[in-house]
Design a protein around this motif. Sequence first.
Motif, PDB file in Angstrom:
ATOM      1  N   VAL A 239      81.206  15.017   3.795  1.00 40.17           N
ATOM      2  CA  VAL A 239      80.361  13.962   3.483  1.00 40.17           C
ATOM      3  C   VAL A 239      79.737  14.259   2.120  1.00 40.17           C
ATOM      4  O   VAL A 239      79.666  13.498   1.171  1.00 40.17           O
ATOM      5  N   ASP A 240      79.291  15.639   1.862  1.00 42.04           N
ATOM      6  CA  ASP A 240      78.828  15.787   0.513  1.00 42.04           C
ATOM      7  C   ASP A 240      79.872  15.730  -0.532  1.00 42.04           C
ATOM      8  O   ASP A 240      79.505  15.201  -1.482  1.00 42.04           O
ATOM      9  N   ARG A 241      80.828  15.799  -0.380  1.00 41.42           N
ATOM     10  CA  ARG A 241      82.094  15.747  -1.348  1.00 41.42           C
ATOM     11  C   ARG A 241      82.433  14.209  -1.558  1.00 41.42           C
ATOM     12  O   ARG A 241      82.510  13.829  -2.986  1.00 41.42           O
ATOM     13  N   VAL A 242      82.436  13.390  -0.614  1.00 41.43           N
ATOM     14  CA  VAL A 242      82.543  12.053  -0.918  1.00 41.43           C
ATOM     15  C   VAL A 242      81.533  11.487  -1.697  1.00 41.43           C
ATOM     16  O   VAL A 242      81.569  10.599  -2.672  1.00 41.43           O
ATOM     17  N   ALA A 243      80.127  11.998  -1.126  1.00 44.88           N
ATOM     18  CA  ALA A 243      78.963  11.280  -1.712  1.00 44.88           C
ATOM     19  C   ALA A 243      78.961  11.822  -3.196  1.00 44.88           C
ATOM     20  O   ALA A 243      78.769  11.013  -4.178  1.00 44.88           O
ATOM     21  N   ASN A 244      79.373  13.111  -3.719  1.00 46.34           N
ATOM     22  CA  ASN A 244      79.294  13.613  -5.031  1.00 46.34           C
ATOM     23  C   ASN A 244      80.320  12.840  -5.720  1.00 46.34           C
ATOM     24  O   ASN A 244      80.115  12.476  -6.851  1.00 46.34           O
TER      25      ASN A 244
ATOM     26  N   ASN B 218      88.932   8.847   5.633  1.00 49.08           N
ATOM     27  CA  ASN B 218      87.795   9.583   4.924  1.00 49.08           C
ATOM     28  C   ASN B 218      86.905   9.727   5.918  1.00 49.08           C
ATOM     29  O   ASN B 218      86.340  10.799   6.303  1.00 49.08           O
ATOM     30  N   LEU B 219      86.766   8.854   7.129  1.00 44.39           N
ATOM     31  CA  LEU B 219      86.062   9.057   8.280  1.00 44.39           C
ATOM     32  C   LEU B 219      86.498  10.050   9.046  1.00 44.39           C
ATOM     33  O   LEU B 219      85.916  11.152   9.749  1.00 44.39           O
ATOM     34  N   ALA B 220      88.035  10.261   9.132  1.00 43.67           N
ATOM     35  CA  ALA B 220      88.571  11.273  10.000  1.00 43.67           C
ATOM     36  C   ALA B 220      88.195  12.665   9.281  1.00 43.67           C
ATOM     37  O   ALA B 220      88.155  13.664  10.046  1.00 43.67           O
TER      38      ALA B 220
ATOM     39  N   PRO C  49      70.951  16.196   6.461  1.00 47.32           N
ATOM     40  CA  PRO C  49      70.233  15.266   5.866  1.00 47.32           C
ATOM     41  C   PRO C  49      70.063  15.093   4.157  1.00 47.32           C
ATOM     42  O   PRO C  49      70.493  15.989   3.397  1.00 47.32           O
ATOM     43  N   GLU C  50      69.620  13.931   3.728  1.00 46.99           N
ATOM     44  CA  GLU C  50      69.321  13.691   2.362  1.00 46.99           C
ATOM     45  C   GLU C  50      68.380  14.803   1.928  1.00 46.99           C
ATOM     46  O   GLU C  50      68.566  15.060   0.773  1.00 46.99           O
ATOM     47  N   ALA C  51      67.323  14.968   2.598  1.00 42.96           N
ATOM     48  CA  ALA C  51      66.153  15.912   2.327  1.00 42.96           C
ATOM     49  C   ALA C  51      65.973  16.686   3.198  1.00 42.96           C
ATOM     50  O   ALA C  51      65.171  16.533   4.106  1.00 42.96           O
ATOM     51  N   PRO C  52      66.793  17.873   3.269  1.00 41.84           N
ATOM     52  CA  PRO C  52      66.412  18.860   4.356  1.00 41.84           C
ATOM     53  C   PRO C  52      65.083  19.543   4.463  1.00 41.84           C
ATOM     54  O   PRO C  52      64.634  19.849   3.245  1.00 41.84           O
ATOM     55  N   VAL C  53      64.525  19.602   5.584  1.00 41.44           N
ATOM     56  CA  VAL C  53      63.176  20.399   5.757  1.00 41.44           C
ATOM     57  C   VAL C  53      63.248  21.392   6.409  1.00 41.44           C
ATOM     58  O   VAL C  53      63.972  21.570   7.643  1.00 41.44           O
ATOM     59  N   THR C  54      62.953  22.578   6.007  1.00 38.98           N
ATOM     60  CA  THR C  54      62.892  23.851   6.663  1.00 38.98           C
ATOM     61  C   THR C  54      61.444  24.527   6.826  1.00 38.98           C
ATOM     62  O   THR C  54      60.689  24.210   5.830  1.00 38.98           O
ATOM     63  N   THR C  55      61.211  25.503   7.917  1.00 35.16           N
ATOM     64  CA  THR C  55      60.275  26.072   8.095  1.00 35.16           C
ATOM     65  C   THR C  55      60.126  27.426   7.699  1.00 35.16           C
ATOM     66  O   THR C  55      61.357  28.012   7.919  1.00 35.16           O
TER      67      THR C  55
ATOM     68  N   GLY D 201      76.748   1.746  -0.436  1.00 38.01           N
ATOM     69  CA  GLY D 201      76.712   2.601  -1.527  1.00 38.01           C
ATOM     70  C   GLY D 201      75.266   2.967  -1.868  1.00 38.01           C
ATOM     71  O   GLY D 201      74.902   3.795  -2.697  1.00 38.01           O
ATOM     72  N   LYS D 202      74.109   2.420  -1.112  1.00 39.78           N
ATOM     73  CA  LYS D 202      72.810   2.774  -1.307  1.00 39.78           C
ATOM     74  C   LYS D 202      72.337   4.015  -1.012  1.00 39.78           C
ATOM     75  O   LYS D 202      71.643   4.864  -1.540  1.00 39.78           O
ATOM     76  N   ASN D 203      72.788   4.375   0.379  1.00 43.55           N
ATOM     77  CA  ASN D 203      72.350   5.608   0.833  1.00 43.55           C
ATOM     78  C   ASN D 203      73.690   6.320   1.650  1.00 43.55           C
ATOM     79  O   ASN D 203      74.141   5.889   2.608  1.00 43.55           O
ATOM     80  N   ILE D 204      74.626   6.699   0.731  1.00 42.19           N
ATOM     81  CA  ILE D 204      75.977   7.097   1.090  1.00 42.19           C
ATOM     82  C   ILE D 204      76.218   7.982   2.409  1.00 42.19           C
ATOM     83  O   ILE D 204      76.808   7.815   3.065  1.00 42.19           O
ATOM     84  N   LYS D 205      75.369   9.187   2.470  1.00 38.00           N
ATOM     85  CA  LYS D 205      75.752  10.113   3.681  1.00 38.00           C
ATOM     86  C   LYS D 205      75.289   9.410   4.967  1.00 38.00           C
ATOM     87  O   LYS D 205      76.104   9.210   5.830  1.00 38.00           O
ATOM     88  N   SER D 206      74.099   8.601   5.069  1.00 36.63           N
ATOM     89  CA  SER D 206      73.773   8.097   6.250  1.00 36.63           C
ATOM     90  C   SER D 206      74.654   6.923   6.456  1.00 36.63           C
ATOM     91  O   SER D 206      75.186   6.717   7.715  1.00 36.63           O
ATOM     92  N   GLU D 207      75.283   6.318   5.633  1.00 41.33           N
ATOM     93  CA  GLU D 207      75.967   5.159   5.841  1.00 41.33           C
ATOM     94  C   GLU D 207      77.443   5.524   6.242  1.00 41.33           C
ATOM     95  O   GLU D 207      77.995   5.028   6.969  1.00 41.33           O
ATOM     96  N   LEU D 208      77.858   6.393   5.658  1.00 35.57           N
ATOM     97  CA  LEU D 208      79.264   7.172   6.299  1.00 35.57           C
ATOM     98  C   LEU D 208      79.032   7.769   7.509  1.00 35.57           C
ATOM     99  O   LEU D 208      80.049   7.497   8.529  1.00 35.57           O
TER     100      LEU D 208
END
Length: 502
Positions: A424-429, A413-415, A258-264, A171-178
């Motif tokens: 993933v966003d819904r589960v994290a939220n 959930n993984l399925a 990703p947690e912090a998306p970077v766009t150019t 539960g520290k970094n939900i998105k990456s862990e999932l």
Amino acid sequence: MQEQNIPIDIQTSKLLDWVISRRHCAKTWPQQITLIREKINSAIQDMPEHKGITKLLTGTYINYFHCLQIIEILKETEADTRSMFGRYGSQRMKDWQEVVRLYEKDNVYLAEACQILMRNVAYEIPGIKKSIAKYEQIQHDTEKKEAECVKNAQDFRDKYKSLANQLGIEGKNIKSELTDLLGSLPEMYKEVAKQAKNTKEAAAFYRSFLGQIITNNSELTCLPVLQYIIEHGNTTVYEWRYGEPPLRIEEPVLFVEPEAPVTTDDAIDFGDAAIDFGSSDVELETGDIDWGQIDMLPDAHEATIDFSTIEDAELGIVVQEAGVEGGVAKDNEALTMLDYHKTRNMFLDDLAELEAFLRQRLIEIQATAKESKMGFSFSQSHSSTEKAPQELEAMLSHVLSTLDAINRPKLKNLALIRESPRYVDRVANSLQQHLRLADKVDGNRTTLAERRRTAAAEQARLQPTLKKLIERTKELQADIEKNISKKYNNRPVHITGGVTSL
């Protein structure tokens, strides 16, 4: 009993009317008291430093009896201004003596004292008591709510930990862990397929039972996906459709934001949602190709085929079959049977159908056994498909174990994450919402604690004020009783319903 010993009882609420009706005071006393209050305010500006005077002037409304005490104190502080005739040359003493003289004219002091007593008994003291009771109630309520906030905050955090444990993450970094957990899906599906093999006997019993019930259907099919997984395991959808394993598997790429998306600025933003091309399979119409009328060259029959380059190009030849794109499993066909949501739902439907059949058959057999003991039976028996209740219960247990294995919260959930990266966003939220609620409850508890401390401070401030006001009101009541008694040859006077009743 002598008349001098008969007590005079006066109700507090009627005290002022009583002294006016007995002509001890005039009805015009309010106009006279205005001048006296101005004199008192002016005299207070110039007072000597004395503990007794400071005590008299703080925390109460100055009345006639206070003025008498001030004069007694001034007799000590202004003693050096006293003449041989007993008069004081001090302006302070003259001011307060003038105040006392105005008070005693027409007994204005008695009317004012009665009014102060009535106001203190009816309003001031009950009002302060009511405020103290309100602050005590606030403290009690806030303490109770604080305890509830602590409990609710802990419940939210425990719920967060429980859900994280169900998903198998810290539960520290939900998105990456999932996302990392998706690698365990094949092993979990392998376990489900292994559990499904235990239902082979139950599926065979169901098929045999239907075969005897439905005799006209020679090509009876039931539990198609479950039967396939029992026989072949969790193969790809491609193999299930075409009956042979693919030459190559091109699995769809999973994209998780990703947690912090970077766009150019130079990059084109196509959005983070995967493009849904639909889940239905494309079916190509087959038939003879009409090439039209082809005119052959005159020497076409004399042309010869050059096979010299066949060996060089042999490695690049891909055999294409009808409906199969070169034996390459792409998109949904590259997924396994349990990984693809349509075949997984069919698998669940088959298990539910088998479970319902076994439960119904178990009830029927138990009812038949009971009827046989009573000497009659209305059920038809199929000897070849008859099973003992213990065997049916064992079959049902295997089916339920398979359902439990595929319906585990972690696997489900993984399925869903595998099918929709946005999940993933819904589960994290959903998980983080519990922590946000816990923080909000903690903020409410801090506010409640501050409110409780403020109420306690106000209560502590009002307690001494109430105590002093009650003491001064008792003194005032005693002075009023004493002065009225003097007007009636020292007959005892009792003011009922006064401060002593509070």
